[in-house]
Structures are given as structure tokens and as C-alpha cells.
Design a protein around this motif. Structure first.
Motif, PDB file in Angstrom:
ATOM      1  N   ILE A   1       0.687  -0.908   0.170  1.00  0.00           N
ATOM      2  CA  ILE A   1       0.008   0.067  -0.037  1.00  0.00           C
ATOM      3  C   ILE A   1       1.068   0.918   0.078  1.00  0.00           C
ATOM      4  O   ILE A   1       1.694   1.495   1.315  1.00  0.00           O
ATOM      5  N   ILE A   2       0.767   2.153  -1.258  1.00  0.00           N
ATOM      6  CA  ILE A   2       1.076   3.152  -1.066  1.00  0.00           C
ATOM      7  C   ILE A   2       0.588   4.797  -0.968  1.00  0.00           C
ATOM      8  O   ILE A   2      -0.846   4.750  -2.248  1.00  0.00           O
ATOM      9  N   ARG A   3       0.402   5.359   0.255  1.00  0.00           N
ATOM     10  CA  ARG A   3      -0.357   6.614   0.194  1.00  0.00           C
ATOM     11  C   ARG A   3      -0.234   7.444   1.088  1.00  0.00           C
ATOM     12  O   ARG A   3       1.067   8.072   1.280  1.00  0.00           O
ATOM     13  N   ARG A   4      -1.188   9.245   0.532  1.00  0.00           N
ATOM     14  CA  ARG A   4       0.219   9.868   1.621  1.00  0.00           C
ATOM     15  C   ARG A   4      -0.112  10.055   2.539  1.00  0.00           C
ATOM     16  O   ARG A   4      -1.873   9.369   2.597  1.00  0.00           O
ATOM     17  N   ARG A   5       0.356  10.356   3.467  1.00  0.00           N
ATOM     18  CA  ARG A   5      -0.176  10.438   5.082  1.00  0.00           C
ATOM     19  C   ARG A   5      -0.717  12.002   4.850  1.00  0.00           C
ATOM     20  O   ARG A   5      -0.928  13.123   4.372  1.00  0.00           O
ATOM     21  N   GLU A   6      -1.750  11.686   5.970  1.00  0.00           N
ATOM     22  CA  GLU A   6      -2.778  12.931   6.553  1.00  0.00           C
ATOM     23  C   GLU A   6      -1.835  14.523   6.792  1.00  0.00           C
ATOM     24  O   GLU A   6      -2.263  15.403   6.887  1.00  0.00           O
ATOM     25  N   THR A   7      -0.542  14.059   8.015  1.00  0.00           N
ATOM     26  CA  THR A   7      -0.305  14.807   8.220  1.00  0.00           C
ATOM     27  C   THR A   7       0.903  15.166   7.158  1.00  0.00           C
ATOM     28  O   THR A   7       2.106  15.683   7.797  1.00  0.00           O
ATOM     29  N   GLY A   8       0.916  14.536   6.275  1.00  0.00           N
ATOM     30  CA  GLY A   8       2.273  15.362   5.404  1.00  0.00           C
ATOM     31  C   GLY A   8       3.200  14.217   5.196  1.00  0.00           C
ATOM     32  O   GLY A   8       3.253  12.870   6.299  1.00  0.00           O
ATOM     33  N   GLY A   9       3.319  13.683   4.658  1.00  0.00           N
ATOM     34  CA  GLY A   9       4.765  12.698   3.356  1.00  0.00           C
ATOM     35  C   GLY A   9       4.031  11.730   3.103  1.00  0.00           C
ATOM     36  O   GLY A   9       2.733  11.581   2.489  1.00  0.00           O
ATOM     37  N   THR A  10       4.927  10.684   2.210  1.00  0.00           N
ATOM     38  CA  THR A  10       3.996   9.460   1.859  1.00  0.00           C
ATOM     39  C   THR A  10       4.556   8.269   2.903  1.00  0.00           C
ATOM     40  O   THR A  10       5.782   8.139   3.481  1.00  0.00           O
ATOM     41  N   GLU A  11       3.885   7.542   2.669  1.00  0.00           N
ATOM     42  CA  GLU A  11       3.971   6.406   3.640  1.00  0.00           C
ATOM     43  C   GLU A  11       3.872   4.657   2.676  1.00  0.00           C
ATOM     44  O   GLU A  11       2.862   4.412   2.176  1.00  0.00           O
ATOM     45  N   VAL A  12       4.753   4.004   2.638  1.00  0.00           N
ATOM     46  CA  VAL A  12       4.868   2.889   1.727  1.00  0.00           C
ATOM     47  C   VAL A  12       4.543   1.441   3.284  1.00  0.00           C
ATOM     48  O   VAL A  12       6.000   1.217   3.679  1.00  0.00           O
ATOM     49  N   SER A  13       3.467   1.183   2.858  1.00  0.00           N
ATOM     50  CA  SER A  13       3.407   0.283   4.038  1.00  0.00           C
ATOM     51  C   SER A  13       3.492  -1.850   2.909  1.00  0.00           C
ATOM     52  O   SER A  13       2.519  -1.285   2.066  1.00  0.00           O
ATOM     53  N   PHE A  14       3.908  -2.713   3.422  1.00  0.00           N
ATOM     54  CA  PHE A  14       3.770  -3.838   3.290  1.00  0.00           C
ATOM     55  C   PHE A  14       3.200  -5.226   4.442  1.00  0.00           C
ATOM     56  O   PHE A  14       3.814  -4.028   5.365  1.00  0.00           O
ATOM     57  N   SER A  15       2.747  -6.195   4.200  1.00  0.00           N
ATOM     58  CA  SER A  15       2.513  -7.220   5.183  1.00  0.00           C
ATOM     59  C   SER A  15       2.275  -8.600   4.363  1.00  0.00           C
ATOM     60  O   SER A  15       2.009  -8.645   2.977  1.00  0.00           O
ATOM     61  N   PHE A  16       2.932  -9.448   5.022  1.00  0.00           N
ATOM     62  CA  PHE A  16       2.706 -10.796   4.219  1.00  0.00           C
ATOM     63  C   PHE A  16       3.269 -11.712   5.521  1.00  0.00           C
ATOM     64  O   PHE A  16       3.465 -11.229   6.154  1.00  0.00           O
ATOM     65  N   ILE A  17       2.461 -13.257   4.748  1.00  0.00           N
ATOM     66  CA  ILE A  17       3.145 -13.772   6.043  1.00  0.00           C
ATOM     67  C   ILE A  17       4.162 -14.780   5.435  1.00  0.00           C
ATOM     68  O   ILE A  17       3.841 -15.541   4.595  1.00  0.00           O
TER      69      ILE A  17
END
Length: 632
Positions: free
Chosen positions: A587-603
Motif C-alpha cells: 500500500i502506497i498512500r499520502r499521509r494526512e500529516t504530510g509525506g508518504t507512507e509505503v506499507s507492506f505485510s505478508f505471512i
């Protein structure tokens, strides 16, 4: 009698019982004899006393007769007759008795009846006149006979007492003798053998199964001694046999330990790396020395070859080997006979692929033990494992090389190739601008600036690709390489505060998972460092719910654009591909407080295996439950 003597010789109980019985018989006989003798001597004193009374009464009767007292004479005469009758009753001498005592008693009776009594009666009645001295002489002669009779009774009593004393002494001597023989028999036949048996039992208890038993008899203790002697001999023989077997087993165990140690060292050497053919020769020699098999052949072949590329021989080897029928030899198994040798073949086979054969040669009249066959088979399997591991390693290196080349091609295509394509387009634009009559210098300057920016970007991408291709997950794992990457970012961009939060130490990640996760984090952190225009980057790798692994990269920059597919955002497609390889969600999204967040999860793979096992167990339980309900 012979049976009794045999019984006495063969039975201690019978001997001791016989001695006790004889002692009892002697004691009883002594008591009976004493009783009989004492009973016989019971009236001897009375007879002596009566004889003395007769003597005194004779003198009184003489005095009464001389005085003429007829009545007194008659009474005393009757009293004396009565006393003599008592003496006769006590003595009870039969008529046939010719002993002195019987003769003296009969002489007293005869003297009284025939002389003294008629004389005294006549004198008392006055019918006969006799001088007092003459009458007294008759009386003295009669009393003398009575005295002789008293002496006879005394002698008879003394003889009975003497006989009783002899009986008592004989009984005492016989009793002492029997007691001595009883004690001697107990000491020699019971006490000494028992002491010897007890000493032997103590020796046996201390482990000496050869005691010195010198007793040789036919009685119970002799039989027991012979039994213990035979039992000791059997135990000693069994003990020696067990010792020999223990020594043999110890020798076999020591040999097995040496073989196991050899197999362990060989397995460890195989696990350390490729075991080439030249290095197999000392291993073959050591194996031959351990197993005592002197003639061994080791032929190594390729799976598709028909002749060995290496033939190792220890000892004389297979003398019938001519290297003409290697295919059939390598695929044969079991014993066979050729020339003067018996051959045992152990093919090097794995996954229906043949890598050669191990041949053991023996004399024709000799067989291979099962244990030696197992050792040969284990050695052949170890060599096969070494060859298959070498082949598998080579195959894995080929696959890794091809994968690495594919990754390099993909990285070049997705990064540097796109930049070069962009530069090619700009060069085409520049050519069109320069071919016209009216040259737009502003446009040319713009194109030149874009070309410069593109070249700078391409050079930067090239350096990043070189850094990526040189990347290795060394000792220390994913955490160590991430720390070094963060340190490099901090050195290159000191104006950016970079934080790392790593909490995956207790999660077992596979090398493939570590590589993809590392590339994802590096790609996201590079984008944050080079494109976010922020001054703070936070990298987090944390465990989450459901055994998932969460990785995120946050920055406080300008935020991702609405069209991330534009230039300088081509790495996102690569991250999507890596995420799909791990079966995770990116998931790549714009943060509400500013900036970018790239998150990844897997088993991770270990968690997926556990979930699969739990699902299979659940399905099995449901199947059993359904089957049980159906049976009802």
C-alpha cells in the motif's frame, strides 16, 4: 547289613541319628540294669537283719530251755521258725541251686530242724538232761553257721553293689565314648565341611568361581559340595564365555564407533562443500582399513555416461575389470563370481540416476558379512549424496545465475532502460529543433537542461543499481544489512534524520524472504530520501497479528503525486512485483500529516506451513466427526 553300612556311609543324619540312638539305648539299659539290680538287692539287708535276729534268738532260746520255761521255749521256737521261713522266702534258693549260699542256708535249716530245735524242746520239757556248756556248744555251732549265712548275704549284697557299679561305669564309659564319636562326627562330617562350604560361598560371592573344595564324601554335604563344585565350574565357564563375548562385543562396538566416526566425518566433509574425486581416494583407503576390506573399486560416471570418468582402486581391486562392460557393472547389484574372485557391487544411484558403482572383491570361498554389506552400502550412499549435492549445488548456482541475470535485466529495463529511452526521446526532439530553419534557442536550452537532468538521474540510478547488485545478506542477517544501509543514507544525506525500528529477531525468515523484504525497504527508503524532499524518514519492521510481518517506510516530505507513474517513480512497479512474489500486500498512500507512507505485510513461510498443518488437522477432525456420525 551291607545296606545299613551303605546308609551310614551316605547319610550324615543316619550316622548322627544312630549315635544318638545308641546313646539313648545305653542310658536306658543302664537305668534298667540299675533298677533290676537295686530291686534284687532290696531285701538283702532284711535277710542280713533277720539272720542276725536268728542268731540273737538262738542264745535266748538256749537260756529259756536251760531254765525249763517250756512256754517261752515253745514261743521263741515258733518265732525262730518264722524268721527262717522269712529268710527262705527272701532268699528263694531253688533246690537245683548248688551255690555256697544255698548250701549254707540249707545247712542252717537242716541243723535247726534236725538238731537244735528237738534238743531245745527236750531240754525245756525236762526230757533230756544236758550240761549247759554242751548245750551252749551246740548253740555256738548253730550260730556259727548262721554267721556264715550272714556273711554270705553280705557278700551277695556287695557283689550286687559291685555289679551295679560296673554297670554304671560301663554305661558312663559307653556314653562318653558315644558322645565323643558324636562330637567327632559332627566336627568332621558337619562342622568342617560347612566351614569349607561357607568359605567357598564367600569366595563365589567375591567373584572367584573356582573355590578350593577338598571334601570328598558320599553323604549329603558331599553331594552338596559336588553340586556347588559343578555349579561353580559351570558359572566360571559361563562367566569366561560372557567375558569373551563382552570383549568381542566391545571390539565390535569400538569398530562400529570408528566406522560411525568415519561416516560422521565424511558426512560433515560432504556438508562443508564439494567432495571431488581426488579427495575420495584417502577416504576410500581409510574405509578399507576400518572394515578390513582390502580390495575396493570406485567407479565414478556421469548419469548419461557408459564409462567411468574416474576409477579409484584400493588394493588389487577387481582383477576381472576390463572397462568394456561398465554400464552393466554399474547397474548390477549383489554378489557375483568371476575368475577367482567373488564380487559385491553397490551402485551409486539416486532419483533413478546412476553415478557409478562401488565394487568389493573377495576370494571366491569367502562371503561378505551382513554388517560389512551395510557399511559398504552406507559408504556408497555417502558418496552418492556427495555427488548429488555437488550436482544440485551446480544446478542451484545455474538457477541462481539465471535468476540474477533476469533480476539485472529487469532492474535495467525498469530503471536505466527507461531513463535511456527518455534521453533518446529528448535527443530526437533536439534533432528536430536543430534541423529547422528557425532554431528555437529557448527550446534547445530546455531540452539540454532536461538531457542533463536525465543524465544525472541515469547516473544516480546506475550507482543505485550497482549498490543493489553488490548487496549480500551476510552474517548478522537482515537487521545487519539494514543498519549498514541506514548508515550509508545518513553519511550521504546528513540533513535527513533516518530512524530504524527492527523487531523481527524471533521470526525465522527464509533467505528469499529476506532478500525481497530488503529490496522493498531499500527501494521505498531510496524514494523517500531522494524524492520526498523531507527531513525525516522512519523505517519499521514489526511483527503483527495473525503471524504477519509488517514493514513500513514513512517520510514527512511533499507526499506522493497523483500520477506516480511519472518519471522517477518507476521503482513502484518493481516493489509491486516483489510484494506479489512474497504473497503480500503493498500500500502506497499520502499521509494526512504530510509525506508518504509505503506499507507492506505478508505471512512468512513458516507461518503458512503451520496454518496449512492446522487446516489439514481440522479437516481430518471434521472428516472423523462426519464419519462417526454417519456410522451412528
Amino acid at each position: 547289613m551291607a545296606k545299613v553300612l551303605k546308609r551310614v556311609r551316605q547319610s550324615i543324619v543316619f550316622r548322627i541319628g544312630g549315635l544318638l540312638l545308641l546313646t539313648a539305648v545305653i542310658a536306658i539299659s543302664s537305668m534298667v540294669a540299675s533298677y533290676v539290680i537295686s530291686d534284687a538287692a532290696q531285701h538283702d539287708a532284711e535277710a542280713i537283719n533277720l539272720s542276725g535276729f536268728v542268731r540273737a534268738l538262738s542264745y535266748k532260746l538256749t537260756a529259756a530251755a536251760q531254765s525249763g520255761d517250756t512256754q517261752s521255749t515253745r514261743e521263741m521256737t515258733a518265732a525262730l521258725d518264722k524268721q527262717l521261713q522269712k529268710i527262705s522266702t527272701i532268699s528263694s534258693f531253688p533246690l537245683s541251686d548248688a551255690s555256697t549260699e544255698a548250701d549254707n542256708f540249707r545247712a542252717v535249716q537242716q541243723e535247726w530242724q534236725q538238731k537244735i530245735r528237738p534238743l531245745l524242746n527236750d531240754v525245756a520239757a525236762g526230757e533230756r538232761a544236758i550240761a549247759s556248756r554242751e548245750l551252749l556248744a551246740f548253740t555256738d555251732a548253730f550260730v556259727t553257721k548262721v554267721d556264715r549265712l550272714v556273711l554270705d548275704y553280705q557278700r551277695i549284697a556287695e557283689q550286687k553293689v559291685k555289679f551295679l557299679r560296673l554297670v554304671q561305669l560301663a554305661s558312663l564309659f559307653a556314653t562318653i565314648t558315644l558322645v565323643y564319636f558324636s562330637v567327632f562326627t559332627l566336627s568332621r562330617s558337619v562342622e568342617q565341611p560347612l566351614r569349607e562350604l561357607i568359605s567357598s560361598c564367600r569366595e563365589i560371592a567375591r567373584g572367584n568361581f573356582r573355590p578350593r573344595l577338598t571334601l570328598h564324601s558320599e553323604d549329603e554335604l558331599g553331594l552338596l559340595t559336588q553340586t556347588i563344585r559343578r555349579m561353580s565350574e559351570v558359572i566360571d565357564q559361563t562367566h569366561r564365555q560372557l567375558e569373551e563375548r563382552v570383549k568381542e562385543k566391545t571390539k565390535q562396538l569400538r569398530k562400529s564407533h570408528e566406522v560411525l566416526d568415519f561416516q560422521y566425518r565424511l558426512a560433515r566433509r560432504i556438508s562443508e562443500g564439494t567432495l571431488v574425486g581426488a579427495e575420495l581416494k584417502p577416504w576410500l583407503k581409510e574405509f578399507s582399513e576400518l572394515t578390513g576390506l582390502n580390495d575396493l573399486d570406485l567407479c565414478l560416471m556421469t548419469p548419461r555416461g557408459e564409462t567411468p570418468y574416474e576409477h579409484l582402486i584400493h588394493g588389487r581391486g577387481n582383477q576381472s575389470c576390463t572397462e568394456r562392460d561398465c554400464y552393466n557393472c554399474s547397474h548390477a547389484c549383489g554378489p557375483s563370481e568371476r575368475a577367482n574372485q567373488r564380487l559385491y557391487r553397490f551402485p551409486l544411484e539416486a532419483d533413478k540416476r546412476n553415478y557409478g558403482v562401488l565394487v568389493c572383491s573377495l576370494p571366491r570361498n569367502q562371503l561378505l558379512h551382513r554388517e560389512q554389506q551395510l557399511r559398504l552400502s552406507a559408504f556408497a550412499d555417502a558418496i552418492t549424496t556427495a555427488i548429488t549435492l555437488k550436482e544440485r549445488g551446480q544446478q542451484e548456482r545455474r538457477v541462481a545465475l539465471m535468476n540474477e541475470r533476469a533480476i539485472i535485466a529487469r532492474e535495467l529495463h525498469d530503471s536505466l532502460a527507461q531513463s535511456l529511452s527518455y534521453l533518446k526521446i529528448q535527443v530526437a526532439r533536439l534533432n528536430r529543433c536543430t534541423r529547422g530553419e528557425n532554431i528555437d534557442r529557448a527550446q534547445i536550452s530546455e531540452i539540454s537542461e532536461e538531457l542533463k537532468q536525465g543524465l544525472d538521474a541515469s547516473y544516480r540510478q546506475l550507482r543505485e543499481l550497482l549498490t543493489t547488485f553488490r548487496l549480500q545478506v551476510s552474517e548478522g542477517g537482515l537487521h545487519n544489512i539494514l543498519c549498514r544501509s541506514v548508515e550509508q543514507y545518513r553519511e550521504q544525506h546528513p540533513e535527513i534524520a533516518i530512524e530504524l525500528h527492527y523487531e523481527l529477531e524471533e521470526i525465522p525468515l527464509t533467505p528469499n524472504e529476506e532478500i525481497h523484504l530488503l529490496q522493498l525497504v531499500r527501494e521505498a527508503s531510496q524514494n523517500a530520501v531522494y524524492h520526498s524532499w523531507g527531513d525525516r524518514v522512519s523505517i519499521s519492521l514489526l511483527p503483527g497479528e495473525g503471524q504477519r510481518v509488517f514493514a513500513s517506510v514513512r517520510d514527512n516530505g511533499k507526499g506522493i503525486s497523483d500520477a506516480p507513474e511519472k518519471r522517477n517513480h518507476f521503482g513502484m512497479s518493481i516493489m509491486q512485483e516483489r510484494a506479489s512474489n512474497l504473497g503480500g500486500e503493498l500500500i502506497i498512500r499520502r499521509r494526512e500529516t504530510g509525506g508518504t507512507e509505503v506499507s507492506f505485510s505478508f505471512i512468512p513461510e513458516y507461518a503458512r506451513a503451520q496454518q496449512t498443518q492446522e487446516n489439514n488437522q481440522t479437516q481430518a477432525d471434521l472428516h472423523l466427526l462426519f464419519a462417526s456420525r454417519t456410522n451412528r
